[in-house]
Design an enzyme around this catalytic site. Structure first.
Site, mmCIF file in Angstrom:
data_model
loop_
_atom_site.group_PDB
_atom_site.id
_atom_site.type_symbol
_atom_site.label_atom_id
_atom_site.label_comp_id
_atom_site.label_asym_id
_atom_site.label_seq_id
_atom_site.Cartn_x
_atom_site.Cartn_y
_atom_site.Cartn_z
ATOM 1 N N CYS A 118 0.829 -1.211 0.000
ATOM 2 C CA CYS A 118 0.000 0.000 0.000
ATOM 3 C C CYS A 118 0.864 1.262 0.000
ATOM 4 O O CYS A 118 1.454 1.603 -1.016
ATOM 5 C CB CYS A 118 -0.999 -0.033 1.150
ATOM 6 S SG CYS A 118 -2.382 1.127 0.898
ATOM 7 N N GLU A 133 -1.714 -8.951 4.105
ATOM 8 C CA GLU A 133 -1.571 -9.362 5.510
ATOM 9 C C GLU A 133 -2.929 -9.579 6.172
ATOM 10 O O GLU A 133 -3.036 -10.336 7.147
ATOM 11 C CB GLU A 133 -0.746 -8.326 6.287
ATOM 12 C CG GLU A 133 -1.454 -7.034 6.653
ATOM 13 C CD GLU A 133 -1.597 -6.041 5.525
ATOM 14 O OE1 GLU A 133 -2.183 -4.959 5.764
ATOM 15 O OE2 GLU A 133 -1.121 -6.324 4.398
ATOM 16 N N HIS A 180 -3.841 -5.196 0.664
ATOM 17 C CA HIS A 180 -3.318 -5.569 1.982
ATOM 18 C C HIS A 180 -3.384 -7.088 2.182
ATOM 19 O O HIS A 180 -4.290 -7.597 2.837
ATOM 20 C CB HIS A 180 -4.098 -4.852 3.085
ATOM 21 C CG HIS A 180 -3.743 -3.411 3.231
ATOM 22 N ND1 HIS A 180 -2.777 -2.970 4.104
ATOM 23 C CD2 HIS A 180 -4.211 -2.311 2.589
ATOM 24 C CE1 HIS A 180 -2.668 -1.647 4.007
ATOM 25 N NE2 HIS A 180 -3.528 -1.233 3.095
#
Length: 214
Positions: free
Chosen positions: A92, A188, A186
């Site tokens: 990001c 994660e 994202h």
């Protein structure tokens, strides 16, 4: 491997995803800088908008208050990692810095891509023949999305490896490095539900000499 961040409450998903892939994160804060000596890779996380002056633009009114201390830290570490050919994964804000570091620019405010909490906000198309395609497979993939800035002009030496359905750049990579990959979404936050996100962290870990190749 090093993990850059500003707010402790926001770094946990990155740390957990890295550890699940076999990496041991070393946390690096702007007010506690260090070099990459003794580390095997660098993860640059999401966060506050970059200072627009880094790419020669006037800040847009919608931008966050700049965090110049973090910008300086991460620029230095990213330059160091690329110079040493250490594996780099930028997420990001990290992707935007990756682009700006190579002379690229950003669109500072655009509608339609900020969807916090939505696991599959839109789809991306991964370009065949890219490193990202070797990890995720080419073609369409669902991703989350919570940014309001995107890459405009890619920096020198960078390859576009994915785009959104509406044509915006969603991933960049530097082909002349062992592992230098940047994504706008994202992963994660997706590792518990999407194998693609797990494979991305596993590939990064393998580049760092940890875990196993996905």
């Amino acid at each position: 491997m090093g993990v850059t961040f500003r707010y402790p409450e926001k770094v946990r998903p990155y740390v957990e995803a890295a550890r699940n892939a076999g990496l041991e994160p070393v946390l690096i804060l702007p007010d506690q800088p260090r070099s990459l000596d003794g580390l095997d890779g660098l993860l640059v996380t999401g966060g506050t908008d970059l200072n627009a002056r880094l790419y020669g633009a006037e800040p847009h009114p919608a931008n966050d208050t700049p965090d110049d201390e973090r910008d300086t830290l991460e620029r230095g570490l990213l330059q160091e990692a690329l110079a040493r050919d250490l594996p780099v994964l930028c997420i990001c804000r990290g992707m935007q810095l990756f682009n700006v570091l190579h002379g690229g620019t950003l669109l500072q405010d655009m509608a339609g891509h900020r969807a916090p909490g939505v696991a599959e906000a839109h789809r991306i198309a991964v370009e065949p023949g890219t490193r990202l395609a070797g990890i995720l497979d080419p073609g369409p993939h669902p991703v989350n999305s919570r940014h309001h800035q995107v890459v405009d002009q890619p920096g020198a030496g960078l390859r576009v490896s994915a785009r959104s359905e509406d044509g915006y750049i969603e991933a960049l990579e530097r082909p002349d490095r062992k592992f230098a990959l940047a994504v706008q979404w994202h992963p994660e936050d997706l590792v518990e539900r999407h194998q693609e996100a797990k494979r991305l962290f596993s590939a990064f870990a393998a580049g760092c000499g940890a875990g196993t190749t996905p």
